[in-house]
Design a protein around this motif. Structure first.
Motif, short mmCIF file in Angstrom:
data_model
loop_
_atom_site.label_atom_id
_atom_site.label_comp_id
_atom_site.label_asym_id
_atom_site.label_seq_id
_atom_site.Cartn_x
_atom_site.Cartn_y
_atom_site.Cartn_z
N PHE A 9 -70.24 63.54 59.02
CA PHE A 9 -70.13 62.99 57.67
C PHE A 9 -71.35 63.40 56.86
O PHE A 9 -72.38 63.78 57.40
N VAL A 10 -71.22 63.34 55.55
CA VAL A 10 -72.34 63.60 54.65
C VAL A 10 -73.10 62.29 54.48
O VAL A 10 -72.50 61.28 54.10
N PRO A 11 -74.41 62.28 54.77
CA PRO A 11 -75.14 61.01 54.66
C PRO A 11 -75.37 60.62 53.19
O PRO A 11 -75.36 61.49 52.32
N PRO A 12 -75.56 59.35 52.93
CA PRO A 12 -75.87 58.92 51.57
C PRO A 12 -77.21 59.50 51.10
O PRO A 12 -78.06 59.81 51.94
N ILE A 13 -77.38 59.67 49.81
CA ILE A 13 -78.67 60.16 49.31
C ILE A 13 -79.53 58.98 48.85
O ILE A 13 -79.01 57.94 48.44
N GLY A 14 -80.85 59.17 48.98
CA GLY A 14 -81.78 58.14 48.50
C GLY A 14 -82.12 57.11 49.55
O GLY A 14 -82.86 56.17 49.27
N GLY A 15 -81.58 57.28 50.76
CA GLY A 15 -81.90 56.34 51.83
C GLY A 15 -80.64 55.76 52.42
O GLY A 15 -79.55 56.00 51.91
N PRO A 16 -80.78 55.03 53.53
CA PRO A 16 -79.62 54.40 54.14
C PRO A 16 -78.99 53.38 53.19
O PRO A 16 -79.70 52.77 52.38
N MET A 17 -77.70 53.19 53.29
CA MET A 17 -77.02 52.20 52.44
C MET A 17 -77.56 50.80 52.70
O MET A 17 -77.56 49.95 51.82
N ARG A 18 -78.00 50.55 53.92
CA ARG A 18 -78.56 49.23 54.22
C ARG A 18 -79.81 48.95 53.40
O ARG A 18 -80.15 47.80 53.18
N GLU A 19 -80.49 50.01 52.96
CA GLU A 19 -81.65 49.80 52.08
C GLU A 19 -81.21 49.79 50.61
O GLU A 19 -81.66 48.96 49.83
N LEU A 20 -80.31 50.70 50.27
CA LEU A 20 -79.90 50.82 48.86
C LEU A 20 -79.14 49.59 48.36
O LEU A 20 -79.23 49.24 47.18
N LEU A 21 -78.38 48.96 49.23
CA LEU A 21 -77.49 47.88 48.78
C LEU A 21 -77.98 46.49 49.17
O LEU A 21 -77.36 45.49 48.81
N ARG A 22 -79.07 46.45 49.89
CA ARG A 22 -79.57 45.15 50.33
C ARG A 22 -80.12 44.37 49.15
O ARG A 22 -80.79 44.93 48.29
N VAL A 23 -79.84 43.07 49.10
CA VAL A 23 -80.33 42.27 47.98
C VAL A 23 -81.70 41.70 48.29
O VAL A 23 -82.08 41.54 49.45
N ALA A 24 -82.43 41.41 47.23
CA ALA A 24 -83.70 40.71 47.36
C ALA A 24 -83.60 39.44 46.53
O ALA A 24 -83.08 39.47 45.41
N ALA A 25 -84.08 38.35 47.06
CA ALA A 25 -84.04 37.09 46.32
C ALA A 25 -85.19 37.07 45.29
O ALA A 25 -86.27 37.58 45.59
N PRO A 26 -84.97 36.54 44.10
CA PRO A 26 -83.71 35.97 43.60
C PRO A 26 -82.75 37.07 43.15
O PRO A 26 -83.16 38.02 42.52
N VAL A 27 -81.48 36.88 43.49
CA VAL A 27 -80.47 37.89 43.20
C VAL A 27 -79.98 37.75 41.76
O VAL A 27 -79.67 36.64 41.32
N ASP A 28 -79.95 38.87 41.03
CA ASP A 28 -79.42 38.88 39.66
C ASP A 28 -78.20 39.80 39.65
O ASP A 28 -78.33 41.02 39.51
N LEU A 29 -77.02 39.22 39.80
CA LEU A 29 -75.80 40.04 39.88
C LEU A 29 -75.54 40.78 38.58
O LEU A 29 -74.97 41.88 38.58
N TRP A 52 -62.44 63.13 48.60
CA TRP A 52 -63.63 63.34 49.43
C TRP A 52 -64.02 62.05 50.13
O TRP A 52 -64.27 62.03 51.34
N ALA A 53 -64.05 60.95 49.37
CA ALA A 53 -64.45 59.66 49.95
C ALA A 53 -63.47 59.24 51.05
O ALA A 53 -63.88 58.74 52.10
N ARG A 54 -62.18 59.47 50.81
CA ARG A 54 -61.17 59.13 51.82
C ARG A 54 -61.43 59.88 53.14
O ARG A 54 -61.37 59.31 54.22
N GLU A 55 -61.71 61.19 52.99
CA GLU A 55 -61.99 62.00 54.18
C GLU A 55 -63.22 61.50 54.91
O GLU A 55 -63.26 61.44 56.14
N GLN A 56 -64.25 61.17 54.13
CA GLN A 56 -65.48 60.67 54.73
C GLN A 56 -65.23 59.36 55.48
O GLN A 56 -65.74 59.15 56.58
N VAL A 57 -64.43 58.48 54.91
CA VAL A 57 -64.13 57.20 55.56
C VAL A 57 -63.39 57.46 56.88
O VAL A 57 -63.66 56.80 57.89
N ALA A 58 -62.50 58.45 56.88
CA ALA A 58 -61.79 58.77 58.12
C ALA A 58 -62.77 59.27 59.19
O ALA A 58 -62.68 58.87 60.35
N LEU A 59 -63.71 60.13 58.78
CA LEU A 59 -64.73 60.63 59.71
C LEU A 59 -65.60 59.49 60.24
O LEU A 59 -65.87 59.38 61.44
N LEU A 60 -66.03 58.63 59.31
CA LEU A 60 -66.87 57.49 59.69
C LEU A 60 -66.11 56.56 60.63
O LEU A 60 -66.66 56.03 61.60
#
Ligand code: AMP
Ligand code: MG
Length: 318
Positions: A9-29, A52-60
């Motif tokens: 699969f093609v990795p995400p850019i800018g870092g792992p998704m666990r870092e990119l999408l993780r929230v920090a308190a206080p959360v401002d949606l 492309w995303a569909r194919e990637q999800v299948a690979l993942l």
């Protein structure tokens, strides 16, 4: 010669998704754009990105299937040989929360659908039954936990008890106020018992929810999904966003972090969740357990058996 099928699969850019999408308190949606696409690589630009995303999800999903197998095998080995097990037998639990039409069902269909169904443990939470109401709010959740070796998915969860329960005043304020700490205690207990939690809010916009509700009303095949009470919840949109922000702020912990996935674009949502699950499995550094039998002896027994049954086998194969 045919080109080898791409298996990476093609990795995400800018870092792992666990870092990119993780929230920090206080959360401002309000500061998170539901149409944004954090981590999406350049290759996914333009018209083709859906496919492309569909194919990637299948690979993942295929990769996750292998991880699931190792998780199951490790848990099985630990159960058979409790003393010799290196690490505690564990499970992974994906908690999905969202407003109505936020895409929980679609995410399960796409992401879990790409994984190995044998190792999945999927549970949905609706309004509590009379029996469930006779117990504390975590009772039904404990009963729904994935057994060791399984990847669990919660379609809604114990968080409803600080979301709808709060906004619709189903219980007095002191009761739901106490629940944030109770949830943190509960999740700490789970983590200690080997459950690796990945908690995801599928974040859609008010406009997108409106469009999806209308789609449901316009399509007779989707009426079963529609509930007139969805409009009542929609009317309390800001209160729900505030309740979500507080739940995420108070219950995002190192052991059990919250992630916000921008979810107005379904293909991005599935891609992002698949990566979050993959990265969570990666933290477990899984492998296959060593055999708990004597390999040489088993080979010998197999050979001996073949010698005895050899004649019969040949006759059958003619
Ligand atoms: P759906 O996910 O569309 O099938 O709807 C499930 C419904 O159950 C939603 O309206 C939730 O708000 C509701 N629900 C889930 N958990 C609870 C809870 N603990 N208390 C009250 N309502 C709940
Ligand atoms: Mg619904």
């Amino acid at each position: 010669m045919s080109t080898p099928r791409e298996t990476r699969f093609v990795p995400p850019i800018g870092g792992p998704m666990r870092e990119l999408l993780r929230v920090a308190a206080p959360v401002d949606l309000g500061a998170i754009d539901p149409r944004s696409t954090p981590g999406l690589p350049e290759v996914a630009a333009g018209e083709h990105r859906k496919g492309w995303a569909r194919e990637q999800v299948a690979l993942l999903g295929a990769g996750l299937g292998r991880q699931q197998e190792m998780l199951y095998a490790t848990a099985k080995a630990a159960q058979e040989r409790p003393a010799s097990a290196g690490r505690p037998a564990g499970s992974v639990l994906l908690v999905l929360q969202a407003m109505d039409c936020g895409g929980k069902d679609g995410t399960i269909k796409r992401v879990a659908g790409a994984m190995n169904p044998l190792g999945l443990h999927i549970r949905s939470f609706g309004p509590p039954t009379p029996e469930e109401l006779r117990h504390d709010f975590l009772w039904r959740v404990r009963r729904a936990l994935p057994p060791p070796g399984y990847a669990g998915i919660f379609n809604r969860s114990h968080y409803e008890d600080v979301l709808v329960a709060r906004v619709a005043s189903l219980v007095p304020e002191p009761v739901w106020q106490a629940r944030y700490d109770e949830i943190n205690d509960f999740e700490r207990e789970l983590t200690g018992a080997g459950v690796t939690l990945v908690k995801v809010l599928l974040h859609i916009s008010y406009a997108e929810q409106g469009a999806r509700l209308l789609e449901r009303l316009d399509d007779p095949r989707k009426h079963w999904k529609y509930n007139p009470s969805d409009i009542d919840a929609r009317a309390r949109w800001d209160d729900y966003q505030a309740a979500y922000a507080e739940a995420l702020s108070r219950c995002t912990t190192d052991a059990a972090p919250w992630f916000v996935v921008p979810a107005d674009r379904k293909w991005y949502r599935d891609w992002a969740v698949a990566h979050l699950v993959r990265e969570t499995f990666d933290t477990l550094a899984l492998g296959y357990p060593a055999a708990n039998f004597d390999l040489g002896r088993e080979r010998e027994r197999l050979r001996a058996g073949e010698a005895v049954a050899g004649g019969a086998g040949e006759m059958n194969s003619r």
